[in-house]
Scaffold this motif. Structure first.
Motif, PDB file in Angstrom:
ATOM      1  N   ALA A 208     -13.983 -64.156  -8.168  1.00 26.26           N
ATOM      2  CA  ALA A 208     -15.130 -63.859  -7.310  1.00 26.26           C
ATOM      3  C   ALA A 208     -15.771 -62.564  -7.801  1.00 26.26           C
ATOM      4  N   LYS A 209     -17.094 -62.579  -7.938  1.00 25.05           N
ATOM      5  CA  LYS A 209     -17.834 -61.410  -8.399  1.00 25.05           C
ATOM      6  C   LYS A 209     -18.802 -60.967  -7.307  1.00 25.05           C
TER       7      LYS A 209
ATOM      8  N   TYR B 252     -20.905 -64.827  -7.471  1.00 26.88           N
ATOM      9  CA  TYR B 252     -20.332 -66.156  -7.690  1.00 26.88           C
ATOM     10  C   TYR B 252     -18.866 -66.172  -7.286  1.00 26.88           C
ATOM     11  N   HIS B 253     -18.383 -67.353  -6.978  1.00 24.92           N
ATOM     12  CA  HIS B 253     -16.981 -67.580  -6.632  1.00 24.92           C
ATOM     13  C   HIS B 253     -16.582 -68.902  -7.256  1.00 24.92           C
ATOM     14  N   ILE B 254     -15.762 -68.841  -8.296  1.00 23.56           N
ATOM     15  CA  ILE B 254     -15.450 -70.033  -9.077  1.00 23.56           C
ATOM     16  C   ILE B 254     -13.952 -70.186  -9.264  1.00 23.56           C
TER      17      ILE B 254
ATOM     18  N   HIS C 227     -20.605 -53.888  -9.905  1.00 25.01           N
ATOM     19  CA  HIS C 227     -19.987 -55.206  -9.817  1.00 25.01           C
ATOM     20  C   HIS C 227     -18.475 -55.081  -9.637  1.00 25.01           C
ATOM     21  N   LEU C 228     -17.978 -55.754  -8.619  1.00 22.74           N
ATOM     22  CA  LEU C 228     -16.550 -55.811  -8.305  1.00 22.74           C
ATOM     23  C   LEU C 228     -16.048 -57.232  -8.519  1.00 22.74           C
ATOM     24  N   TYR C 229     -14.891 -57.369  -9.147  1.00 23.14           N
ATOM     25  CA  TYR C 229     -14.273 -58.678  -9.376  1.00 23.14           C
ATOM     26  C   TYR C 229     -12.968 -58.764  -8.596  1.00 23.14           C
ATOM     27  N   LEU C 230     -12.770 -59.873  -7.908  1.00 20.68           N
ATOM     28  CA  LEU C 230     -11.486 -60.224  -7.309  1.00 20.68           C
ATOM     29  C   LEU C 230     -10.970 -61.461  -8.031  1.00 20.68           C
ATOM     30  N   VAL C 231      -9.722 -61.415  -8.474  1.00 18.86           N
ATOM     31  CA  VAL C 231      -9.157 -62.516  -9.245  1.00 18.86           C
ATOM     32  C   VAL C 231      -7.791 -62.893  -8.683  1.00 18.86           C
ATOM     33  N   ASN C 232      -7.598 -64.165  -8.422  1.00 24.74           N
ATOM     34  CA  ASN C 232      -6.292 -64.714  -8.081  1.00 24.74           C
ATOM     35  C   ASN C 232      -5.923 -65.753  -9.133  1.00 24.74           C
ATOM     36  N   ALA C 233      -4.707 -65.694  -9.639  1.00 21.62           N
ATOM     37  CA  ALA C 233      -4.232 -66.702 -10.581  1.00 21.62           C
ATOM     38  C   ALA C 233      -3.114 -67.490  -9.925  1.00 21.62           C
ATOM     39  N   TRP C 234      -3.238 -68.811 -10.012  1.00 18.20           N
ATOM     40  CA  TRP C 234      -2.318 -69.725  -9.336  1.00 18.20           C
ATOM     41  C   TRP C 234      -1.477 -70.477 -10.355  1.00 18.20           C
TER      42      TRP C 234
END
Length: 204
Positions: free
Chosen positions: A11-12, A87-89, A48-55
């Motif tokens: 998510a950005k 965006y949220h991808i 710009h802030l990025y949130l990242v989750n890895a599954w």
């Protein structure tokens, strides 16, 4: 591509101010099967802030954009909300993304197919590019690269590359005519948005 093994959620946001990122912002949700949770401010444009989750696998995560970004709202030290979400991808990787996300500097590249460009050709070029990048020795500051298609948009792809620092990235580009030739071909078929982020990691 090989069978999908991993899913990364990215998510950005555009934020009003950059500051220390609280644990609550870094980790808006806690769910079984999540391998990494991290966030960071973009190097190129600090708003710009990025949130990242890895599954571990796509089935570990049900796509629900509103609930997943809710924890990043303005009560935390970075004012990020769904109203300024760019965006949220979700990206399906056949290679693990954890090494790139854990590097001191993470390159995030969003590629979008141009009208009429062949998807299969772009997938082939991205595979070739990853072969070149992953051939760079770790002693040169490269921490692993991978790519995958965006689940929400069949015309988009994401590349993640881990670097020791910006100098390692710049040197790799300069010293790889083969890589630059592949990028030139990709630019004929795609629009490329390349950014670098220094990610902070939450303790899961």
């Amino acid at each position: 591509m090989a069978a999908v093994l991993h899913c990364a959620e990215i998510a950005k946001f555009v934020v009003d101010r950059a500051g220390p990122i609280s644990p609550s912002t870094r980790n808006p949700i806690r769910s079984w099967g999540r391998r990494r949770s991290c966030s960071g401010i973009e190097v190129q444009e600090s708003q710009h802030l990025y949130l990242v989750n890895a599954w571990e696998a796509p089935e570990n995560h049900t796509i629900a954009p509103a609930s997943n970004v809710e924890g990043a709202r303005g009560e935390h030290s970075v004012d990020a909300s769904a109203s300024n979400l760019e965006y949220h991808i979700h990206v399906h990787f056949s290679e693990e993304p954890y090494t790139a996300l854990s590097a001191p500097l993470t390159e995030i590249v969003l590629w979008t197919l141009k009208e009429g460009s062949p998807r299969a050709k772009v997938e082939e070029l991205l595979t070739d590019l990853m072969t070149v990048v992953n051939g760079i020795p770790t002693s040169a500051g490269m921490h692993k690269a991978g790519w995958g298609p965006v689940l929400e948009n069949e015309k988009q792809f994401v590349v993640l590359i881990g670097w020791e620092n910006m100098e390692a990235f710049q040197t790799a580009v300069k010293n790889s005519p083969e890589g630059r030739a592949i990028l030139d071909q990709l630019d004929q078929h795609t629009d490329r948005l390349l950014r670098h982020v220094i990610l902070e990691h939450d303790d899961l």
